[in-house]
Motif scaffolding. Structure first.
Motif, mmCIF file in Angstrom:
data_model
loop_
_atom_site.group_PDB
_atom_site.id
_atom_site.type_symbol
_atom_site.label_atom_id
_atom_site.label_comp_id
_atom_site.label_asym_id
_atom_site.label_seq_id
_atom_site.Cartn_x
_atom_site.Cartn_y
_atom_site.Cartn_z
ATOM 1 N N LEU A 1 -13.882 8.116 -102.398
ATOM 2 C CA LEU A 1 -14.379 6.828 -102.889
ATOM 3 C C LEU A 1 -14.283 5.742 -101.818
ATOM 4 N N PHE A 2 -13.192 5.772 -101.058
ATOM 5 C CA PHE A 2 -13.030 4.779 -99.992
ATOM 6 C C PHE A 2 -14.151 4.922 -98.968
ATOM 7 N N ALA B 1 -3.297 -7.704 -99.340
ATOM 8 C CA ALA B 1 -3.393 -8.883 -100.198
ATOM 9 C C ALA B 1 -3.921 -8.558 -101.584
ATOM 10 N N ILE B 2 -4.859 -7.587 -101.676
ATOM 11 C CA ILE B 2 -5.512 -7.299 -102.952
ATOM 12 C C ILE B 2 -5.025 -5.992 -103.549
ATOM 13 N N GLY B 3 -4.961 -4.956 -102.699
ATOM 14 C CA GLY B 3 -4.657 -3.622 -103.209
ATOM 15 C C GLY B 3 -3.273 -3.477 -103.802
ATOM 16 N N PHE B 4 -2.326 -4.317 -103.383
ATOM 17 C CA PHE B 4 -0.961 -4.182 -103.880
ATOM 18 C C PHE B 4 -0.506 -5.384 -104.712
ATOM 19 N N ASN B 5 -1.393 -6.331 -104.944
ATOM 20 C CA ASN B 5 -0.999 -7.532 -105.677
ATOM 21 C C ASN B 5 -1.872 -7.829 -106.890
ATOM 22 N N PHE B 6 -2.946 -7.055 -107.078
ATOM 23 C CA PHE B 6 -3.848 -7.281 -108.208
ATOM 24 C C PHE B 6 -4.070 -5.971 -108.945
ATOM 25 N N LYS B 7 -4.500 -6.100 -110.200
ATOM 26 C CA LYS B 7 -4.951 -4.933 -110.936
ATOM 27 C C LYS B 7 -6.336 -4.582 -110.397
ATOM 28 N N ILE B 8 -6.407 -3.496 -109.638
ATOM 29 C CA ILE B 8 -7.587 -3.255 -108.807
ATOM 30 C C ILE B 8 -8.841 -3.031 -109.633
ATOM 31 N N GLY C 1 -11.178 3.384 -104.552
ATOM 32 C CA GLY C 1 -10.601 4.459 -103.752
ATOM 33 C C GLY C 1 -9.161 4.165 -103.367
ATOM 34 N N ILE C 2 -8.882 2.908 -102.984
ATOM 35 C CA ILE C 2 -7.507 2.522 -102.648
ATOM 36 C C ILE C 2 -6.594 2.688 -103.859
ATOM 37 N N ASP C 3 -7.101 2.332 -105.055
ATOM 38 C CA ASP C 3 -6.305 2.481 -106.276
ATOM 39 C C ASP C 3 -5.938 3.939 -106.521
ATOM 40 N N LEU C 4 -6.902 4.847 -106.313
ATOM 41 C CA LEU C 4 -6.609 6.269 -106.488
ATOM 42 C C LEU C 4 -5.607 6.759 -105.442
ATOM 43 N N LEU C 5 -5.722 6.261 -104.218
ATOM 44 C CA LEU C 5 -4.756 6.646 -103.183
ATOM 45 C C LEU C 5 -3.345 6.208 -103.568
ATOM 46 N N LYS C 6 -3.223 4.988 -104.090
ATOM 47 C CA LYS C 6 -1.909 4.511 -104.546
ATOM 48 C C LYS C 6 -1.331 5.416 -105.622
ATOM 49 N N ASP C 7 -2.176 5.755 -106.614
ATOM 50 C CA ASP C 7 -1.699 6.614 -107.701
ATOM 51 C C ASP C 7 -1.264 7.976 -107.174
ATOM 52 N N THR D 1 -8.027 5.732 -92.412
ATOM 53 C CA THR D 1 -6.684 6.146 -92.001
ATOM 54 C C THR D 1 -5.688 5.024 -92.243
ATOM 55 N N LEU D 2 -6.073 3.786 -91.916
ATOM 56 C CA LEU D 2 -5.184 2.644 -92.139
ATOM 57 C C LEU D 2 -4.855 2.498 -93.624
ATOM 58 N N ALA D 3 -5.861 2.638 -94.491
ATOM 59 C CA ALA D 3 -5.606 2.548 -95.931
ATOM 60 C C ALA D 3 -4.673 3.653 -96.399
ATOM 61 N N LEU D 4 -4.865 4.868 -95.894
ATOM 62 C CA LEU D 4 -3.970 5.976 -96.243
ATOM 63 C C LEU D 4 -2.535 5.687 -95.815
ATOM 64 N N VAL D 5 -2.371 5.229 -94.586
ATOM 65 C CA VAL D 5 -1.027 4.969 -94.061
ATOM 66 C C VAL D 5 -0.355 3.846 -94.848
ATOM 67 N N LEU D 6 -1.108 2.784 -95.145
ATOM 68 C CA LEU D 6 -0.518 1.670 -95.889
ATOM 69 C C LEU D 6 -0.047 2.106 -97.274
ATOM 70 N N THR D 7 -0.876 2.889 -97.954
ATOM 71 C CA THR D 7 -0.464 3.342 -99.290
ATOM 72 C C THR D 7 0.696 4.332 -99.217
ATOM 73 N N ALA D 8 0.744 5.160 -98.176
ATOM 74 C CA ALA D 8 1.863 6.098 -98.014
ATOM 75 C C ALA D 8 3.159 5.360 -97.710
ATOM 76 N N VAL D 9 3.068 4.339 -96.859
ATOM 77 C CA VAL D 9 4.265 3.545 -96.546
ATOM 78 C C VAL D 9 4.712 2.776 -97.776
ATOM 79 N N ALA D 10 3.755 2.200 -98.519
ATOM 80 C CA ALA D 10 4.120 1.460 -99.736
ATOM 81 C C ALA D 10 4.761 2.375 -100.771
ATOM 82 N N GLY D 11 4.349 3.647 -100.828
ATOM 83 C CA GLY D 11 4.930 4.599 -101.780
ATOM 84 C C GLY D 11 6.228 5.215 -101.314
#
Length: 565
Positions: free
Chosen positions: A19-20, A108-115, A154-160, A200-210
């Motif tokens: 999706l991303f 700013a958006i992916g981790f602070n709002f209901k996506i 897509g970012i929301d699914l990566l977070k989940d 790749t940046l989105a993947l890494v950010l969500t992996a680090v956040a998790g």
């Protein structure tokens, strides 16, 4: 996640990546069409200095959300002659800095709002615009808006997916050199596979956040992603112009140098950024820390290149020179430019001019093999081989132009752009016919023509010395070939294309010579067969001049080009 099934979690991660990438593709493709002439104006006006080029690269990458797409587009613009190498250099450097905008949006958006509440309205409005404006810029803008929403889904699914996998799902990364080198390699390979450093940046950010990756390993993967993004640019430059390959080389050098410096300063830079984050916000949020790191080392790379760009340009300008010598290779056509119809038209205009110059060079060489040379017997066979090579060059260029027009026609485009494509093909056909006819004229000179016979005179021709029938006949025919040569050369006079005065002068001399030959043949002054042979030659010459004149008139009537820089 309601289920911890590894299969379901893997499918969730894979779907999130898909999706991303889908959202990024829709966003980029839509903006290319929606921008249209605005992109031309930006390229013309905002790349005059390196600071302007840097700002343009940051801005366009922030809009397209892909430094890879922007770099490939810049290579295409250089290949199409729409950007000079030095102007595009800072656009590419700016695109690396602009790629950090993706990280800030995710943080700013992916981790602070209901996506889904944020993304779904973009998808709905975007698709409404697309469905009600198919084939227009409004529809293209709708595609971009929908792509922006899909990207965040897509970012929301990566977070989940990463939250479901848990902190212990990946092998533990240390802070030693081997672990950091492995993380860099992983980031590089991921970017090569996904063809987008932003993914790749989105993947890494969500992996680090998790909690699955320590921030040090995440930073090393981001560095690897920056290096991996150069591969797409290298592939885009294969078979391209010298300047396009120089730009790809500069992109590689920028990212490699920046990566080396970032790895050397990794630990102190992360500590500095962490301390700054705690001081500003009161907490050491790892996602913000990683985004700051990504922005900082790309900004550091720009600062490093600022004093080095002069020597770098001089170093690259003396390399990659062989492609310029290949006349049969299209100089301006690039499939990356084909995605932006307005820019594709400009590239086609330049390539048609290139095709015209090649066809007119063949025409001039063929005309000189005829009586204008004043040498008999007929020219050596090497001339025939040269003309054959020149005709092959014209045919190959015409084929490449046709293939490029077909590629452009498959893209969504405004109606005014679509209406110009048949006209461009018409011009290419005129030049191709000109080349074929003049190749035949040249072959006739090489293989068949011999000195004809008695004297024929025309009103303005100088009196021929009484040295034989051949010289007397040349007095009649030479002015026509001379006028043809003047016409074929008139495309370079004052920057105009095939001047009307030269065309009219040829037509006047042709009609006079034709009348004189017919009168001489009918009156028995010359052998009728010889007169017919020369009339056929002059008729072919006239057809070539007419084809060239039509091509020049249509080419000159096309919209003005973006000025060369």
């Amino acid at each position: 996640m309601p289920s911890t099934s590894p299969l379901l979690l893997g499918a969730t991660l894979l779907g999130g990546i898909g999706l991303f990438l889908l959202g990024m593709t829709m966003l980029t493709d839509g903006l290319k069409v929606a921008a249209g002439r605005a992109l031309e104006r930006i390229l013309a006006a905002w790349t005059r200095t390196r600071l302007h080029g840097l700002f343009t690269g940051v801005l366009l990458t922030a809009l397209m959300q892909s430094s890879t797409a922007m770099t490939v587009a810049a290579i295409g613009f250089v290949n199409a002659g729409l950007l000079s190498f030095t102007s595009a250099l800072w656009v590419v450097f700016g695109s690396n800095l602009g790629s950090s905008v993706t990280g800030w949006l995710v943080a700013a958006i992916g981790f602070n709002f209901k996506i889904d509440a944020f993304a779904l309205p973009f998808i709905g409005v975007g698709m409404a615009l697309k469905l009600t404006g198919e084939g227009t810029r409004r529809g293209a803008l709708g595609t971009s808006l929908a792509g922006f929403g899909v990207l965040f889904l897509g970012i929301d699914l990566l977070k989940d997916g990463f939250e479901g996998l848990g902190p212990q799902s990946l092998p533990a990364f240390g802070t030693d050199g081997a672990s950091m080198a492995l993380a860099v390699l992983m980031g590089l390979l991921l970017t090569i596979v996904l063809q987008a450093s932003s993914a790749t940046l989105a993947l890494v950010l969500t992996a680090v956040a998790g909690g699955m990756l320590p921030v040090e390993a995440g930073a090393a993967m981001v560095i690897g992603a920056n290096v991996g993004t150069t591969l797409t640019g290298i592939l885009a430059a294969i078979g391209a112009t010298s300047n396009a390959r120089r730009l790809a080389a500069a992109h590689v050098l920028f990212n490699v140098v920046t990566a080396v410096v970032a790895m050397v300063l990794l630990s102190p830079l992360l500590r500095l950024i962490h301390g700054l984050g705690v001081w500003l916000t009161g907490n050491g949020d790892v996602v913000t820390q990683l985004v700051l790191f990504h922005t900082s080392f790309n900004a550091l790379g720009v600062l490093l290149m600022w004093p080095l760009s002069g020597p770098l340009v001089r170093f690259l300008l003396v390399r990659f020179r062989s492609a310029e010598e290949d006349a049969a290779r299209a100089r301006y056509l690039d499939h990356n430019v084909a995605a932006v119809p307005e820019l594709a038209l400009q590239a086609l205009r330049r390539e048609l001019a290139h095709l015209g110059h090649c066809a007119l060079r063949l025409a001039s060489d063929s005309a000189r093999l005829n009586p204008v040379t004043l040498h008999w017997p007929a020219p050596a066979p090497q001339s025939d081989a040269r003309l054959a090579r020149q005709l092959q060059t014209v045919e190959q260029l015409q084929s490449q132009i046709g293939a490029f027009v077909s590629e452009v026609s498959r893209q969504p485009m405004p109606q005014d752009v679509a209406r110009q494509l048949p006209e461009l093909l018409r011009i290419a056909t005129y030049f191709d016919t000109l080349a074929r006819v003049m190749h035949h004229v040249g072959q006739q000179a090489v293989h068949t023509l011999r000195p004809p016979v008695p004297a024929v005179t025309i009103p303005w021709a100088p009196a021929a010395p009484a040295t034989g029938a051949h010289d007397a006949l040349l007095t009649c025919v030479v002015p026509v070939f001379t006028a043809a040569l003047d016409f074929f050369a008139s495309d370079e006079a004052g920057g105009t294309w095939l001047a009307e005065e030269a065309h009219n002068a040829f037509e006047e001399r042709y009609q006079a010579a034709k009348a004189a030959l017919l009168q001489a043949g009918a009156g028995g002054t010359v052998d009728v067969a010889a007169a017919v042979d020369w009339l056929a030659q002059l008729s072919d010459l006239r057809r070539a001049v007419e084809q060239g004149y039509k091509a020049g008139q249509h080419l000159a009537a096309l919209p003005a080009l973006v000025p060369e820089k």
